[in-house]
Motif scaffolding. Structure first.
Motif, PDB file in Angstrom:
ATOM      1  N   SER A 137      -2.979 -12.845 -10.160  1.00  0.00           N
ATOM      2  CA  SER A 137      -4.059 -13.657  -9.602  1.00  0.00           C
ATOM      3  C   SER A 137      -4.886 -12.801  -8.672  1.00  0.00           C
TER       4      SER A 137
ATOM      5  N   THR B 137      -7.011 -14.091  -6.537  1.00  0.00           N
ATOM      6  CA  THR B 137      -7.031 -14.787  -5.242  1.00  0.00           C
ATOM      7  C   THR B 137      -5.774 -14.482  -4.438  1.00  0.00           C
ATOM      8  N   GLN B 138      -4.608 -14.564  -5.110  1.00  0.00           N
ATOM      9  CA  GLN B 138      -3.358 -14.285  -4.400  1.00  0.00           C
ATOM     10  C   GLN B 138      -3.265 -12.811  -3.978  1.00  0.00           C
TER      11      GLN B 138
ATOM     12  N   ALA C   1      -5.803 -10.993  -3.181  1.00  0.00           N
ATOM     13  CA  ALA C   1      -6.687 -10.855  -2.027  1.00  0.00           C
ATOM     14  C   ALA C   1      -5.985 -11.285  -0.739  1.00  0.00           C
ATOM     15  N   ARG C   2      -5.232 -12.399  -0.827  1.00  0.00           N
ATOM     16  CA  ARG C   2      -4.493 -12.860   0.350  1.00  0.00           C
ATOM     17  C   ARG C   2      -3.418 -11.851   0.753  1.00  0.00           C
TER      18      ARG C   2
ATOM     19  N   THR D 146     -11.181  -9.946   0.575  1.00  0.00           N
ATOM     20  CA  THR D 146     -11.792 -11.054  -0.166  1.00  0.00           C
ATOM     21  C   THR D 146     -11.530 -10.926  -1.667  1.00  0.00           C
ATOM     22  N   PRO D 147     -11.518 -12.048  -2.421  1.00  0.00           N
ATOM     23  CA  PRO D 147     -11.376 -11.980  -3.883  1.00  0.00           C
ATOM     24  C   PRO D 147     -12.483 -11.148  -4.539  1.00  0.00           C
TER      25      PRO D 147
END
Length: 317
Positions: free
Chosen positions: A18, A20-21, A23-24, A29-30
């Protein structure tokens, strides 16, 4: 981004599946993750991920890259973990200066403890009775009697006060008589210690009913080495003021005799000293720890007490 940054980014996406994951996980940022993946794919001319609106999957090329990078990254992490162990396990080289008279004492007590507790620290001891500028001479620390340490140094006690004696050979006293008061020393042949650095002859400091007595006696022979003074005393060349650890065996065997013992005060004990800016170095913290243990356990004090207990055997006053 650097190649290492791109590798970290690729592994995060590959493991999280992912953007998004990932990026976290990387705290970015994504969009930055997406740009990084595209830059990596463009640089090497292959597609690494298959992206849909719902999932991210590795291509064959991406899977092969992941299989190759994971072991290498594991080795890199182990290498950095080893660096962390260096921080917690003191290593390096310690250069010490100490007086000649106390060199063997350190060899018997402090140094074996350091080697057992911190085998990764190497130690170099230079024996010198003169005052030493640690920084100029390249020493990490020194060991000296308390009164010889500069005030801008940190000093940590290593032993209790040490005992000294006024001694001469029995033959000398048979020929020249036994001094019964400190002032009578002025009429005797004396063997005086000379500081190696300044060339100064320190006065003999005694104590009497009226307080401190300073005697600056004319010397027949001078030297900057207590072992040499002890040898001259054994030969009957004069009276010397020497540390008990230097002449304890001579007194017990009758080669030297102590006089005026009631007038001779103990000196300050041994101290470890070093510049304040070096105290937070892991190797110095290790040395400080062992010195504190030696002092707390009285490991040197036991030997010093033995020397003091032996004084009565050869006293003539």
């Amino acid at each position: 981004m650097s190649s290492l940054d791109l590798i970290r980014l690729f592994l995060a996406v590959a493991n999280e599946r992912s953007f998004t994951q990932a990026a976290r996980r990387l705290d970015i940022t994504p969009t930055a993750v997406s740009k990084g993946v595209r830059a990596l794919e463009k640089k090497h001319g292959v597609q690494l991920f298959v992206r849909t609106t719902r999932s991210v999957a590795l291509t064959d090329a991406g899977g092969a890259l992941l299989a190759a990078l994971e072991p290498a990254v594991g080795q890199i992490e182990e290498a950095f973990a080893e660096l962390a162990r260096f921080q917690s396990r003191p290593t390096g080289h310690i250069k010490l200066t100490a007086p000649r008279s106390f060199g063997f004492l350190l060899a018997r007590v402090l140094i074996p403890r350091m080697r057992a507790a911190y085998p990764d620290i190497s130690i170099d001891i230079s024996l010198d009775d003169g005052l030493v500028d640690l920084v100029t001479a390249g020493f990490d620390a020194g060991i000296r009697l308390g009164q010889a340490i500069a005030q801008d140094m940190i000093a940590i006690r290593l032993s209790r006060p040490l005992s000294w004696s006024i001694v001469a050979a029995p033959g000398y006293f048979a020929q020249h008589g036994i001094p019964e008061t400190p002032q009578q020393l002025l009429q005797h042949r004396t063997l005086r210690y000379r500081f190696a650095t300044s060339g100064r002859l320190p006065p003999w400091t005694l104590t009497g009913p009226e307080g401190e007595i300073l005697l600056d006696i004319a010397a027949m022979l001078t030297a900057n080495d207590t072992q040499l003074l002890a040898e001259w005393a054994r030969q009957g060349l004069g009276i010397a003021w020497l540390p008990d650890l230097e002449i304890d065996e001579d007194v017990r065997r009758g080669r030297l005799v102590r006089v005026l013992t009631q007038f001779v005060p103990d000196t300050s004990g041994l101290f470890l000293y070093f510049p304040i800016r070096t105290q937070n170095q892991p190797k110095m913290r290790a040395l400080i720890e062992q010195v504190a243990l030696v002092a707390d356990e009285g490991a040197l004090d036991v030997k010093c007490a033995r020397w003091r207990d032996g004084r009565s055997a050869g006293d003539m006053n």
